[in-house]
Design a protein around this motif. Structure first.
Motif, short mmCIF file in Angstrom:
data_model
loop_
_atom_site.label_atom_id
_atom_site.label_comp_id
_atom_site.label_asym_id
_atom_site.label_seq_id
_atom_site.Cartn_x
_atom_site.Cartn_y
_atom_site.Cartn_z
N TYR A 1 7.85 93.50 109.42
CA TYR A 1 9.22 93.66 109.93
C TYR A 1 9.29 94.77 110.99
CZ TYR A 1 11.35 90.49 106.55
OH TYR A 1 11.72 89.37 105.86
N ALA A 2 8.52 95.85 110.77
CA ALA A 2 8.52 96.94 111.75
C ALA A 2 7.96 96.46 113.09
CB ALA A 2 7.70 98.12 111.23
N VAL B 1 14.27 98.91 107.28
CA VAL B 1 12.94 98.49 106.80
C VAL B 1 12.30 99.62 106.01
CG1 VAL B 1 10.62 97.81 107.51
CG2 VAL B 1 12.60 96.82 108.66
N ASP B 2 12.37 100.84 106.53
CA ASP B 2 11.73 101.97 105.86
C ASP B 2 12.33 102.21 104.48
OD1 ASP B 2 10.18 102.29 108.10
OD2 ASP B 2 11.42 103.89 108.97
N ARG C 1 14.94 99.64 111.93
CA ARG C 1 13.71 100.27 111.44
C ARG C 1 14.01 101.13 110.20
NH1 ARG C 1 9.12 101.19 114.55
NH2 ARG C 1 8.55 102.59 112.86
N ARG D 1 6.67 95.31 105.07
CA ARG D 1 7.36 96.33 105.86
C ARG D 1 6.72 96.47 107.24
NH1 ARG D 1 6.91 99.55 101.38
NH2 ARG D 1 5.77 101.15 102.56
N PHE E 1 18.92 92.82 108.07
CA PHE E 1 17.91 93.09 109.10
C PHE E 1 18.22 92.27 110.35
CE2 PHE E 1 13.94 91.85 111.19
CZ PHE E 1 13.39 93.09 111.48
#
Length: 702
Positions: free
Chosen positions: A423-424, A408-409, A405, A420, A392
């Motif tokens: 982080y988003a 993360v997803d 992104r 999540r 990341f």
């Protein structure tokens, strides 16, 4: 028949994300395919950059397969040029040897050999080395080496947050650890030898003083001090070449981190000798004495790296990297500061207790599997979180926001919804912040520079490549979208469109200088003055009708400028007042700078002057005032003609009082002969004041 499923305890490492998995693993498939199938650059492989084309035919800039484009550095041993590799169509840095004595040649050759054996993503690669005959008769051949061209800035110039610096120096430490394990010591680690790309990727540069760990491989002379005094370890400052080893580079790396975080060199003095004495006899000030906001664990890492005794420093650069990476991840380094106050000890104890509670909570959320049967070794499954976080951070630092992104997803299996979401939000905020900073720096730097001094044939739209890639954007961003729209407007150079863009940009920043507004306003102002000057030039020497037409056109051209000024918020106008007032004065002058019909020209009455008792004196005064009315280009065509006729008439009449002949009078007025022939004189004007005046006109017009 279908193959048997993998055994439950069979684990393997994912070649892409590095996570240890068993069974199926779908988490990074989408991103892996996206990265591996990225479309190649659509530009032709053989296309040469414009700055290289400019020197492609210059024999003095050609070196084998290279075109020397720009000198970018000069040091004690070499001169470095940004060069275009015609064979492999890429930018390279070509370094020339300055000196030609035996030691210099050996060091230069050694730099090429030692650096070429290193293969690490944070070490600038060496591509080629060679020599060419000197262009000067009787001189030694010119030696050179080509290496990876790093476009960016040194760590000594960059300004970054603490965690970013720690991450960068961890990567540098890993690179040095690779060099040491490959048998190479750098011996000149300092800020100027650590470069950052625009994406803040670090590179270790310049192995000019490097030493091989193999016996007898160094060309250095015992007792000769090589390196940069403020960053030298004591053993190097003493000239003890045999004592220099991997821990020497670790000391210099710690000293460089000291400078980056405090902006002061560890040791300072009146000259190099004074600095060397301080390196040998004293210890630097603690970093926290200079900048109290430096965390104690960070200071502890620097102090351990810069310990005076080699055996008290990190044993390897890899160990230093381990501690730096722990600090980046929010952990505690393996070392502890040598002395701590009781309150600090209590804080450490609290952190330890919290850590234990965190482990218990994690065990409750993810229960440990049943004990293995007696005699069977338990297999500890590593957490996938560190690998996720590392990837990341890499994607975020590389400004690959969409990829981050997506990463993360796809981490739904290892992150909670709240994690999540966190982080988003982090990647969204980083994308917005970067776009705001990147476009502001672009407009205030490169763009204004190009507007003020445009290169021949420049298309502003091509500067889009200097902005972050649009395919990685997560959300629309006003400053980014506005900046990209502005570039083709600058190519079209229409004042009204640029002034409208300037008005829109006022809302992008409501405090301090607005860099977007400054760029658009400058482009609009220059285009506006250009169009106004066209009307000024057309009106020069024109009739009264043409002058009125041009003046009306100029007023129409300037109208959007007046609307811009009146529409700006008062506070915004006040902050930018010096620039706007200067530009407004230039626009007003251009709107008024048109040919005129001077009132005095109409008021001159030779009949009245000739009937006055002091006619000769008044004629001389009239001629003087007529000559002072200005150049021909500042009057309408009708006034130009009237002015010339009246100057000649006044001189001819005044000279008649003195008995001067027509030939003599005409000789003194020859400067007006050509303009008179061009503008013409009516018969009435030529003969109105008698035969002598008529004769003067006849002589001038023949």
């Amino acid at each position: 028949m279908a193959p048997d499923p993998p055994a439950a305890d069979a684990t393997r490492i994912c070649p892409f994300c590095g996570i240890s998995v068993s069974g199926t693993h779908e988490g990074c498939t989408g991103l892996f395919k996206d990265v591996m199938s990225a479309a190649p650059d659509a530009s032709p492989l053989d296309e040469m950059p414009p700055e290289a084309v400019a020197f492609a035919a210059d024999e003095t800039r050609l070196l084998n397969d290279y075109i020397l484009v720009e000198q970018v550095g000069k040091g004690g041993m070499g001169t470095v040029w940004k060069s275009w590799d015609r064979k492999l169509t890429r930018w390279v840095a070509v370094k020339f040897l300055n000196g030609q004595d035996a030691d210099d040649c050996l060091r230069f050759s050694r730099e090429a050999k030692l650096a070429a054996r290193l293969r690490h993503p944070n070490i600038a690669a060496v591509f080629d080395t060679g020599e060419v005959p000197s262009k000067h008769a009787g001189q030694e051949p010119v030696r050179y080496l080509s290496m990876e061209f790093i476009e960016g800035q040194s760590v000594g110039i960059a300004e970054l947050p603490l965690l970013k610096w720690l991450d960068i120096f961890a990567r540098i430490a890993r690179a040095l650890d690779h060099a040491h394990r490959s048998g190479v010591i750098h011996r000149d680690i300092k800020p100027s030898n650590l470069m950052l790309t625009r994406e803040h990727w670090p590179y270790v540069m310049d192995f000019g003083l490097a030493k091989s760990l193999k016996a007898g491989s160094s060309v250095s002379i015992s007792g000769l001090i090589l390196g940069t005094p403020p960053y030298m370890p004591p053993e190097q400052a003493m000239g003890n070449i045999r004592d220099i080893g991997p821990q020497s580079d670790i000391y210099s790396l710690g000293a460089t981190l000291y400078f980056v975080l405090t902006r002061q060199e560890p040791f300072q003095g009146e000259d190099s000798v004074d600095v060397l004495v301080k390196v040998l006899q004293g210890a630097p000030r603690r970093p926290r004495e200079i900048k109290p906001d430096i965390p104690e664990p960070v200071e502890a890492v620097i102090q351990k790296a810069m310990a005076r005794k080699k055996n008290q420093r990190y044993a390897t650069a890899g160990e230093m990297a381990d501690d730096l990476e722990k600090l980046v991840g929010g952990g505690t380094p393996a070392l502890q500061p040598r002395s701590r106050a009781p309150v600090v000890a209590l804080a450490v104890l609290c952190l330890a207790i919290l850590g234990m509670l965190g482990v218990v909570a994690l065990q409750r959320r993810h229960p440990v599997s049943s004990p293995t049967p007696q005699g069977q070794a338990a297999i500890e499954k590593p957490s996938p979180i560190p690998a996720f976080v590392n990837r990341f951070r890499e994607l975020k630092d590389a400004r690959r926001w969409k990829d981050a992104r997506a990463w993360v997803d796809q981490a739904a299996g290892i992150l909670s919804p709240g994690q999540r979401d966190g982080y988003a939000k982090e990647i969204d905020a980083a994308c917005r912040e970067e776009l705001q900073k990147a476009t502001a720096a672009f407009c205030s730097g490169l763009l204004i520079e190009r507007i003020e001094a445009p290169e021949p044939g420049l298309r502003f739209e091509t500067l889009r490549r200097e902005l972050p890639a649009p395919e990685q954007l997560l959300l629309p961003h006003p400053a980014y979208d506005w900046t990209r729209r502005l570039l083709p407007m600058l190519d079209e150079s229409k004042p009204e469109a640029l002034l409208q863009a300037a008005a829109e940009s006022a809302g992008l920043d409501d405090s301090g200088d607005n860099p977007w507004f400054l760029a658009a306003e400058l482009g609009a102002h220059r285009a506006l003055l250009r169009d106004l000057r066209k009307q000024n030039d057309r009106a020069r020497g024109g009739t009264r009708d043409i002058v009125r037409e041009c003046q009306t056109a100029a007023e129409t051209i300037a109208k959007p400028w007046e609307l811009l000024l009146s529409g700006l918020p008062a506070a915004f106008r006040k902050r930018h007042a010096p620039l706007l007032d200067e530009h407004d004065a230039a626009v007003r002058k251009a709107v008024q700078d048109f040919p005129v019909d001077p009132p005095y020209l109409k008021a001159v009455d030779f009949d009245r002057i000739l009937n006055a008792p002091n006619a000769e004196q008044r004629l001389d005064e009239a001629e003087r005032r007529l000559r002072a009315l200005g150049g021909i280009g500042e009057l309408t065509r009708e006034s130009q003609q009237s002015l010339l006729v009246k100057i000649v008439t006044a001189r001819a009449l005044a000279a008649s009082f003195q008995g001067t002949t027509a030939d003599q009078i005409a000789q003194g007025l020859q400067e007006f002969a050509a303009p008179l022939r061009r503008l013409g004189v009516t018969e009435d004007e030529r003969t109105r004041f008698g035969p002598k005046v008529a004769a003067v006109f006849a002589l001038l017009l023949r």
